[in-house]
Design a protein around this motif. Structure first.
Motif, PDB file in Angstrom:
ATOM      1  N   ALA A  29       5.686 -11.188  54.883  1.00 34.14           N
ATOM      2  CA  ALA A  29       6.644 -12.190  55.376  1.00 34.14           C
ATOM      3  C   ALA A  29       8.004 -11.560  55.661  1.00 34.14           C
ATOM      4  O   ALA A  29       8.641 -11.855  56.682  1.00 34.14           O
ATOM      5  N   ALA A  30       8.460 -10.683  54.772  1.00 31.91           N
ATOM      6  CA  ALA A  30       9.735 -10.002  54.981  1.00 31.91           C
ATOM      7  C   ALA A  30       9.656  -9.080  56.198  1.00 31.91           C
ATOM      8  O   ALA A  30      10.605  -8.982  56.983  1.00 31.91           O
ATOM      9  N   ALA A  31       8.520  -8.425  56.378  1.00 36.29           N
ATOM     10  CA  ALA A  31       8.339  -7.544  57.530  1.00 36.29           C
ATOM     11  C   ALA A  31       8.340  -8.343  58.827  1.00 36.29           C
ATOM     12  O   ALA A  31       8.875  -7.890  59.844  1.00 36.29           O
ATOM     13  N   GLU A  32       7.764  -9.539  58.801  1.00 39.27           N
ATOM     14  CA  GLU A  32       7.763 -10.397  59.989  1.00 39.27           C
ATOM     15  C   GLU A  32       9.181 -10.803  60.366  1.00 39.27           C
ATOM     16  O   GLU A  32       9.545 -10.807  61.545  1.00 39.27           O
ATOM     17  N   ARG A  33       9.991 -11.145  59.365  1.00 37.10           N
ATOM     18  CA  ARG A  33      11.384 -11.510  59.642  1.00 37.10           C
ATOM     19  C   ARG A  33      12.147 -10.320  60.230  1.00 37.10           C
ATOM     20  O   ARG A  33      12.919 -10.466  61.185  1.00 37.10           O
ATOM     21  N   ALA A  34      11.921  -9.144  59.667  1.00 39.64           N
ATOM     22  CA  ALA A  34      12.593  -7.934  60.167  1.00 39.64           C
ATOM     23  C   ALA A  34      12.139  -7.612  61.587  1.00 39.64           C
ATOM     24  O   ALA A  34      12.964  -7.275  62.451  1.00 39.64           O
ATOM     25  N   VAL A  39      12.857  -6.906  67.321  1.00 40.16           N
ATOM     26  CA  VAL A  39      12.264  -7.105  68.646  1.00 40.16           C
ATOM     27  C   VAL A  39      13.170  -7.984  69.506  1.00 40.16           C
ATOM     28  O   VAL A  39      13.374  -7.716  70.688  1.00 40.16           O
ATOM     29  N   GLY A  40      13.738  -9.023  68.901  1.00 39.73           N
ATOM     30  CA  GLY A  40      14.663  -9.877  69.641  1.00 39.73           C
ATOM     31  C   GLY A  40      15.875  -9.105  70.136  1.00 39.73           C
ATOM     32  O   GLY A  40      16.331  -9.301  71.268  1.00 39.73           O
ATOM     33  N   ASP A  41      16.385  -8.207  69.310  1.00 42.77           N
ATOM     34  CA  ASP A  41      17.535  -7.382  69.709  1.00 42.77           C
ATOM     35  C   ASP A  41      17.171  -6.445  70.859  1.00 42.77           C
ATOM     36  O   ASP A  41      17.973  -6.222  71.768  1.00 42.77           O
ATOM     37  N   VAL A  42      15.971  -5.880  70.825  1.00 40.90           N
ATOM     38  CA  VAL A  42      15.558  -4.933  71.868  1.00 40.90           C
ATOM     39  C   VAL A  42      15.280  -5.652  73.184  1.00 40.90           C
ATOM     40  O   VAL A  42      15.741  -5.232  74.245  1.00 40.90           O
ATOM     41  N   LEU A  43      14.541  -6.743  73.126  1.00 42.60           N
ATOM     42  CA  LEU A  43      14.183  -7.449  74.361  1.00 42.60           C
ATOM     43  C   LEU A  43      15.340  -8.277  74.906  1.00 42.60           C
ATOM     44  O   LEU A  43      15.376  -8.575  76.096  1.00 42.60           O
ATOM     45  N   GLY A  44      16.260  -8.668  74.030  1.00 45.26           N
ATOM     46  CA  GLY A  44      17.446  -9.370  74.486  1.00 45.26           C
ATOM     47  C   GLY A  44      17.232 -10.805  74.891  1.00 45.26           C
ATOM     48  O   GLY A  44      18.093 -11.412  75.499  1.00 45.26           O
ATOM     49  N   GLN A  79      10.816 -15.952  43.478  1.00 47.42           N
ATOM     50  CA  GLN A  79      11.981 -15.992  44.362  1.00 47.42           C
ATOM     51  C   GLN A  79      12.981 -14.906  43.994  1.00 47.42           C
ATOM     52  O   GLN A  79      13.560 -14.269  44.854  1.00 47.42           O
ATOM     53  N   ALA A  80      13.160 -14.691  42.710  1.00 42.55           N
ATOM     54  CA  ALA A  80      14.123 -13.690  42.259  1.00 42.55           C
ATOM     55  C   ALA A  80      13.676 -12.281  42.619  1.00 42.55           C
ATOM     56  O   ALA A  80      14.491 -11.392  42.794  1.00 42.55           O
ATOM     57  N   GLN A  81      12.354 -12.094  42.757  1.00 42.44           N
ATOM     58  CA  GLN A  81      11.832 -10.762  43.034  1.00 42.44           C
ATOM     59  C   GLN A  81      11.489 -10.577  44.513  1.00 42.44           C
ATOM     60  O   GLN A  81      10.840  -9.620  44.874  1.00 42.44           O
ATOM     61  N   GLN A  82      11.907 -11.505  45.373  1.00 38.24           N
ATOM     62  CA  GLN A  82      11.573 -11.442  46.788  1.00 38.24           C
ATOM     63  C   GLN A  82      12.102 -10.147  47.403  1.00 38.24           C
ATOM     64  O   GLN A  82      13.233  -9.743  47.167  1.00 38.24           O
ATOM     65  N   VAL A  83      11.267  -9.525  48.214  1.00 38.24           N
ATOM     66  CA  VAL A  83      11.609  -8.248  48.831  1.00 38.24           C
ATOM     67  C   VAL A  83      12.108  -8.487  50.250  1.00 38.24           C
ATOM     68  O   VAL A  83      11.610  -9.358  50.949  1.00 38.24           O
ATOM     69  N   GLU A  84      13.106  -7.742  50.655  1.00 38.86           N
ATOM     70  CA  GLU A  84      13.571  -7.768  52.037  1.00 38.86           C
ATOM     71  C   GLU A  84      13.313  -6.392  52.646  1.00 38.86           C
ATOM     72  O   GLU A  84      13.361  -5.388  51.960  1.00 38.86           O
ATOM     73  N   ILE A  85      13.041  -6.372  53.919  1.00 44.04           N
ATOM     74  CA  ILE A  85      12.813  -5.120  54.633  1.00 44.04           C
ATOM     75  C   ILE A  85      14.122  -4.684  55.282  1.00 44.04           C
ATOM     76  O   ILE A  85      14.701  -5.419  56.078  1.00 44.04           O
ATOM     77  N   ASP A 170       1.224  -0.780  58.259  1.00 48.72           N
ATOM     78  CA  ASP A 170       1.398  -2.232  58.094  1.00 48.72           C
ATOM     79  C   ASP A 170       2.573  -2.727  58.933  1.00 48.72           C
ATOM     80  O   ASP A 170       2.492  -3.780  59.579  1.00 48.72           O
ATOM     81  N   ILE A 171       3.659  -1.976  58.920  1.00 45.14           N
ATOM     82  CA  ILE A 171       4.830  -2.345  59.713  1.00 45.14           C
ATOM     83  C   ILE A 171       4.485  -2.318  61.201  1.00 45.14           C
ATOM     84  O   ILE A 171       4.845  -3.227  61.953  1.00 45.14           O
ATOM     85  N   GLN A 172       3.744  -1.307  61.613  1.00 49.81           N
ATOM     86  CA  GLN A 172       3.343  -1.202  63.013  1.00 49.81           C
ATOM     87  C   GLN A 172       2.491  -2.407  63.432  1.00 49.81           C
ATOM     88  O   GLN A 172       2.668  -2.953  64.523  1.00 49.81           O
ATOM     89  N   GLU A 173       1.596  -2.841  62.570  1.00 47.14           N
ATOM     90  CA  GLU A 173       0.751  -4.013  62.879  1.00 47.14           C
ATOM     91  C   GLU A 173       1.590  -5.274  63.024  1.00 47.14           C
ATOM     92  O   GLU A 173       1.365  -6.083  63.933  1.00 47.14           O
ATOM     93  N   ILE A 174       2.560  -5.461  62.128  1.00 49.05           N
ATOM     94  CA  ILE A 174       3.434  -6.640  62.202  1.00 49.05           C
ATOM     95  C   ILE A 174       4.237  -6.607  63.501  1.00 49.05           C
ATOM     96  O   ILE A 174       4.352  -7.610  64.207  1.00 49.05           O
ATOM     97  N   PHE A 175       4.793  -5.441  63.832  1.00 41.40           N
ATOM     98  CA  PHE A 175       5.576  -5.314  65.061  1.00 41.40           C
ATOM     99  C   PHE A 175       4.708  -5.537  66.296  1.00 41.40           C
ATOM    100  O   PHE A 175       5.168  -6.135  67.275  1.00 41.40           O
ATOM    101  N   ALA A 176       3.471  -5.070  66.269  1.00 42.16           N
ATOM    102  CA  ALA A 176       2.579  -5.253  67.416  1.00 42.16           C
ATOM    103  C   ALA A 176       2.450  -6.734  67.763  1.00 42.16           C
ATOM    104  O   ALA A 176       2.516  -7.122  68.934  1.00 42.16           O
ATOM    105  N   LYS A 177       2.291  -7.560  66.755  1.00 41.54           N
ATOM    106  CA  LYS A 177       2.179  -9.013  66.981  1.00 41.54           C
ATOM    107  C   LYS A 177       3.493  -9.585  67.496  1.00 41.54           C
ATOM    108  O   LYS A 177       3.511 -10.455  68.365  1.00 41.54           O
ATOM    109  N   GLU A 178       4.599  -9.085  66.971  1.00 41.06           N
ATOM    110  CA  GLU A 178       5.908  -9.622  67.354  1.00 41.06           C
ATOM    111  C   GLU A 178       6.255  -9.275  68.795  1.00 41.06           C
ATOM    112  O   GLU A 178       6.849 -10.089  69.509  1.00 41.06           O
TER     113      GLU A 178
END
Length: 199
Positions: A29-34, A39-44, A79-85, A170-178
């Motif tokens: 989930a954190a990787a999807e948000r990242a 991707v939004g920044d790159v595609l504009g 929630q306290a242990q939630q990871v951010e990318i 794993d990051i590459q797979e998430i980005f591929a979908k995004e």
């Protein structure tokens, strides 16, 4: 009675262990948000979600909030242990700047012409060389090669910046979908079986 108590204790230990290991695994989930931000920044441009909305399904944020509520109920400290990318390092920002400039100056027209498309593994591929004039085909190949070098580098850098080089795939797979989710109408993308589809 003693056996039942031991079984209950073992079950409780297993349940607690299962809850604790939630945060050991790749934080999708954190990787999807990242990925969405990057991707939004790159595609504009914001992604075109018009064709993805199903009026019979609850909105994604409703489902997400229900899932978060369930996790909070079952695992109160999750929630306290939630990871951010982390995607805001000098190396990642430098790659993103190159990709955004290339996207605007070179890749947008190539996507629009159908010459290139997003692959199923988070890269870019030449789909139709004949969509560009013969004199520009060398530039087409060079732009795709440069883009893929940066994409592979950024997936690696994100994994390393977050202290888990093993997350690269794993990051590459998430980005591929995004990338596909954010593709503009008319752009091509590749399905896992290799077939090209137009958005």
């Amino acid at each position: 009675m003693k056996k039942l108590s031991m079984a209950m204790i073992l079950g409780l230990i297993f349940a607690v262990t299962a809850c604790v290991t939630i945060n050991v695994y790749f934080p999708a989930a954190a990787a999807e948000r990242a990925a969405e931000k990057f991707v939004g920044d790159v595609l504009g441009e914001p992604k075109d979600e018009g064709s993805l909305i199903n009026p019979f399904e609850p909105p994604a944020h409703v489902v997400l909030m229900a899932a978060i509520g369930l996790v909070d109920f079952l695992v109160p400290d999750a929630q306290a242990q939630q990871v951010e990318i982390e995607i805001n390092t000098p190396q990642i920002n430098a790659i993103k700047a190159r990709m955004a400039a290339r996207q605007k100056q070179t890749l947008d027209p190539l996507f629009d012409a159908g010459a290139i498309g997003f692959t199923a593994n988070g890269l870019v591929s030449i789909r139709d060389r004949s969509a560009v004039p013969l004199s520009e085909r060398r530039n087409l190949e060079s732009a795709v090669a440069d883009e893929n070098r940066d994409r592979e580098a950024v997936y690696r850098e994100i994994a390393v910046a977050n202290g888990h080089p093993e997350w690269e795939k794993d990051i590459q797979e998430i980005f591929a979908k995004e990338w596909v989710q954010n593709a503009r109408k008319g752009w091509y993308y590749q399905e896992p079986n290799g077939a090209w589809r137009q958005k």
